[in-house]
Design an enzyme around this catalytic site. Structure first.
Site, PDB file in Angstrom:
ATOM      1  N   ASP A   9      -5.132  18.624 -14.564  1.00 42.70           N
ATOM      2  CA  ASP A   9      -5.476  17.383 -15.154  1.00 42.70           C
ATOM      3  C   ASP A   9      -5.022  17.435 -16.588  1.00 42.70           C
ATOM      4  O   ASP A   9      -5.830  17.952 -17.448  1.00 42.70           O
ATOM      5  CB  ASP A   9      -6.957  17.119 -14.673  1.00 42.70           C
ATOM      6  CG  ASP A   9      -7.305  15.877 -15.154  1.00 42.70           C
ATOM      7  OD1 ASP A   9      -6.682  15.346 -16.114  1.00 42.70           O
ATOM      8  OD2 ASP A   9      -8.358  15.393 -14.778  1.00 42.70           O
TER       9      ASP A   9
ATOM     10  N   LYS B  75      -6.640   6.329 -19.501  1.00 42.64           N
ATOM     11  CA  LYS B  75      -6.874   6.861 -21.034  1.00 42.64           C
ATOM     12  C   LYS B  75      -5.808   6.514 -21.705  1.00 42.64           C
ATOM     13  O   LYS B  75      -5.162   5.450 -21.778  1.00 42.64           O
ATOM     14  CB  LYS B  75      -7.116   8.326 -20.997  1.00 42.64           C
ATOM     15  CG  LYS B  75      -8.259   8.280 -19.833  1.00 42.64           C
ATOM     16  CD  LYS B  75      -9.678   7.850 -19.877  1.00 42.64           C
ATOM     17  CE  LYS B  75     -10.724   7.776 -18.808  1.00 42.64           C
ATOM     18  NZ  LYS B  75     -10.744   9.106 -18.220  1.00 42.64           N
TER      19      LYS B  75
ATOM     20  N   TYR C 157     -13.949  17.043 -15.706  1.00 45.89           N
ATOM     21  CA  TYR C 157     -14.408  15.720 -15.642  1.00 45.89           C
ATOM     22  C   TYR C 157     -15.591  15.507 -14.895  1.00 45.89           C
ATOM     23  O   TYR C 157     -15.645  16.003 -13.634  1.00 45.89           O
ATOM     24  CB  TYR C 157     -13.375  14.776 -15.460  1.00 45.89           C
ATOM     25  CG  TYR C 157     -13.774  13.367 -15.341  1.00 45.89           C
ATOM     26  CD1 TYR C 157     -13.936  12.717 -16.467  1.00 45.89           C
ATOM     27  CD2 TYR C 157     -13.794  12.555 -14.237  1.00 45.89           C
ATOM     28  CE1 TYR C 157     -14.069  11.344 -16.550  1.00 45.89           C
ATOM     29  CE2 TYR C 157     -14.134  11.303 -14.307  1.00 45.89           C
ATOM     30  CZ  TYR C 157     -14.301  10.592 -15.367  1.00 45.89           C
ATOM     31  OH  TYR C 157     -14.740   9.286 -15.503  1.00 45.89           O
TER      32      TYR C 157
ATOM     33  N   ARG D 140       0.671  -1.162   0.002  1.00 45.98           N
ATOM     34  CA  ARG D 140       0.009  -0.011   0.258  1.00 45.98           C
ATOM     35  C   ARG D 140       0.730   1.289   0.129  1.00 45.98           C
ATOM     36  O   ARG D 140       0.521   2.316  -0.353  1.00 45.98           O
ATOM     37  CB  ARG D 140      -0.956  -0.076   1.087  1.00 45.98           C
ATOM     38  CG  ARG D 140      -1.817   1.175   1.257  1.00 45.98           C
ATOM     39  CD  ARG D 140      -3.116   1.163   1.785  1.00 45.98           C
ATOM     40  NE  ARG D 140      -2.988   0.465   3.263  1.00 45.98           N
ATOM     41  CZ  ARG D 140      -2.364   0.705   4.389  1.00 45.98           C
ATOM     42  NH1 ARG D 140      -1.716   1.946   4.484  1.00 45.98           N
ATOM     43  NH2 ARG D 140      -2.261  -0.251   5.303  1.00 45.98           N
TER      44      ARG D 140
HETATM   45  C1  LIG Z   1     -11.118   9.472 -17.039  1.00 48.47           C
HETATM   46  C2  LIG Z   1     -10.779  10.829 -16.458  1.00 48.47           C
HETATM   47  C3  LIG Z   1     -10.796  11.074 -14.987  1.00 48.47           C
HETATM   48  C4  LIG Z   1     -10.704   9.794 -14.071  1.00 48.47           C
HETATM   49  O1  LIG Z   1      -9.940   8.901 -14.205  1.00 48.47           O
HETATM   50  P1  LIG Z   1     -10.260   7.352 -13.898  1.00 48.47           P
HETATM   51  O2  LIG Z   1      -9.084   6.513 -14.126  1.00 48.47           O
HETATM   52  O3  LIG Z   1     -11.580   6.757 -14.792  1.00 48.47           O
HETATM   53  O4  LIG Z   1     -10.670   7.335 -12.381  1.00 48.47           O
HETATM   54  C5  LIG Z   1     -10.153  12.434 -14.733  1.00 48.47           C
HETATM   55  N1  LIG Z   1      -9.967  13.412 -15.381  1.00 48.47           N
HETATM   56  C6  LIG Z   1     -10.315  13.141 -16.875  1.00 48.47           C
HETATM   57  C7  LIG Z   1      -9.904  14.386 -17.768  1.00 48.47           C
HETATM   58  C8  LIG Z   1     -10.673  11.950 -17.432  1.00 48.47           C
HETATM   59  O5  LIG Z   1     -10.682  11.913 -18.778  1.00 48.47           O
END
Ligand SMILES: *Cc1c(COP(=O)(O)O)cnc(C)c1O
Length: 396
Positions: free
Chosen positions: A183, A208, A111, A58
């Site tokens: 982000d 992604k 998001y 962890r």
């Molecule tokens: C998908 C996404 C997230 C969240 O990511 P997960 O891996 O699904 O938890 C956060 N920010 C953006 C811009 C995203 O496309």
């Protein structure tokens, strides 16, 4: 080997890894939760950071560190942390760096789950939040308060692909001692490098296009200031935002081809946007570096030619036409995700933006005929043919 297996007692003892004069080319997977140290003095040295050593998964493990190191090199960061999802990264930053009484300001097209965290969860813990339009720097800056601790931004918004005024907002945040968190999932370090532009913290949904194969859910976060890094890390380890070693291994394997995939997907996206824009029945196409994009000048200033792998477009005909479109594109996965190696199609009105209601969506320009495409690496002729066929079937 045989005599060892016959010895009953040795069955529960771990064996030494078989020796080999040659070394594996692939990265090993280390699923072990615990690590054995030689003695308490060494364990002390490990906990105090005098020697490097793993203790408990962890808190960290080799597959997470290998992946973090690779993303660090893309983001020109140090000490990045890999977490169990992109949302774990968002939550670790927003909750690890704030306290009751602070204010967090976010872009108004973040998001969906980031918006929820800001609207529902942070206020419950005494952290005030608000949202503003980051394409309008004056209005966004006016929403900064004396108690604003941090600003959360995405460079290119989902699904309308609006481009935030990063330069103006970052300059003002800097002057006022407000942390800027980017982000960078949509733009990726190939399109935009937030640290080079003065960001304090960069995070990703590795799920992604970095991992790129829709088979691992992971996040990443890096901070310029080691004190911020420590606060984020401590919070994430305490609440258990731990990534699975196998997911890290899959994502690392995906990352080897990230630059190739991104460049090809971006080239395809640019060509697909231009192709779709010329089809009858298409009301508008959104692609950041196209001259008809509402933020074209800013997109070019910020991203150069790197328009990214996302394209949005709108057709008329309401839900019935939208249904016809996905049905007429059987080879394009209709799935609410992005960044897969293959092209995927999402319909915000029925997925990511359903909670907004028709009125909320209308304010953002998201009708029933609005689609977002995460463009993959297929042959571009295949893609233009499939989209043309589907759009013609939907709008005929
Ligand atoms: C998908 C996404 C997230 C969240 O990511 P997960 O891996 O699904 O938890 C956060 N920010 C953006 C811009 C995203 O496309």
């Amino acid at each position: 080997m045989e005599s060892r297996m016959r010895d009953k007692e040795s069955l529960v003892r771990r064996m030494a890894w078989p020796e080999s004069a040659s070394r594996a080319v692939g990265t090993p997977i280390q699923p072990s939760v615990v690590y054995a140290s030689p003695d308490p003095d060494t364990l002390d040295a490990q906990y105090e950071g005098r020697v490097q050593g793993y203790t408990y998964a962890r808190e960290g493990h080799p597959n997470a560190d290998v992946l973090a190191f690779k993303i660090d090199s893309l983001e020109r960061a140090d000490g990045g942390i890999v977490l169990g999802s992109g949302m774990a990264a968002v939550a670790a930053v927003l909750m690890g760096l704030t306290r009751a009484g602070d204010h967090v300001l976010g872009g108004d097209q973040l998001y969906g789950r980031s918006l929820r965290l800001m609207r529902e969860d942070l206020p419950r813990l005494g952290v005030a939040t608000s949202l503003a339009d980051p394409t309008d720097a004056a209005r966004f800056i006016a929403a900064i308060r004396p108690e604003t601790r941090l600003i959360l931004l995405e460079v290119v918004s989902n699904p309308t692909l609006r481009v935030a005024d990063m330069a103006a907002i970052m300059a003002e945040a800097r002057a006022r001692g407000v942390l800027v968190v980017v982000d960078n999932t949509f733009t990726t370090p190939r399109g935009y490098q937030p640290f080079a532009h003065g960001a304090d913290i960069v995070l990703h949904s590795v799920t992604k296009i970095l991992a790129g194969h829709s088979d691992a859910t992971l996040g990443y976060v890096a901070a310029a200031d080691p004190a911020h890094r420590k606060a984020i890390y401590d919070f994430a380890v305490t609440v258990g935002f731990t990534p699975s070693p196998f997911d890290c291994w899959l994502a690392e394997r995906g990352l080897y081809s990230f630059e190739l995939r991104y460049d090809r997907a971006e080239e395809n996206a640019r060509a697909l946007a231009d192709h779709i824009a010329g089809l009858p029945g298409v009301r508008r196409v959104l692609y950041p570096t196209r001259p008809d994009h509402p933020d074209h000048n800013r997109a070019v200033a910020l991203l150069g030619t790197r328009g990214g792998h996302m394209v949005s477009f709108e057709i008329g005909g309401g839900r019935a036409a939208a249904n016809r479109l996905t049905q007429a594109a059987p080879n394009i996965a209709f799935a609410p995700t992005l960044g897969d190696i293959g092209t995927t199609l999402s319909h915000p009105a029925s997925s990511s933006h359903r909670a907004l209601g028709a009125e909320g969506r209308a304010a953002l320009g998201i009708s029933e005929g609005f689609f977002r495409v995460s463009v993959g690496v297929e042959d571009i002729n295949l893609l233009t043919h499939e989209f043309e066929t589907a759009i013609r079937a939907a709008t005929a």
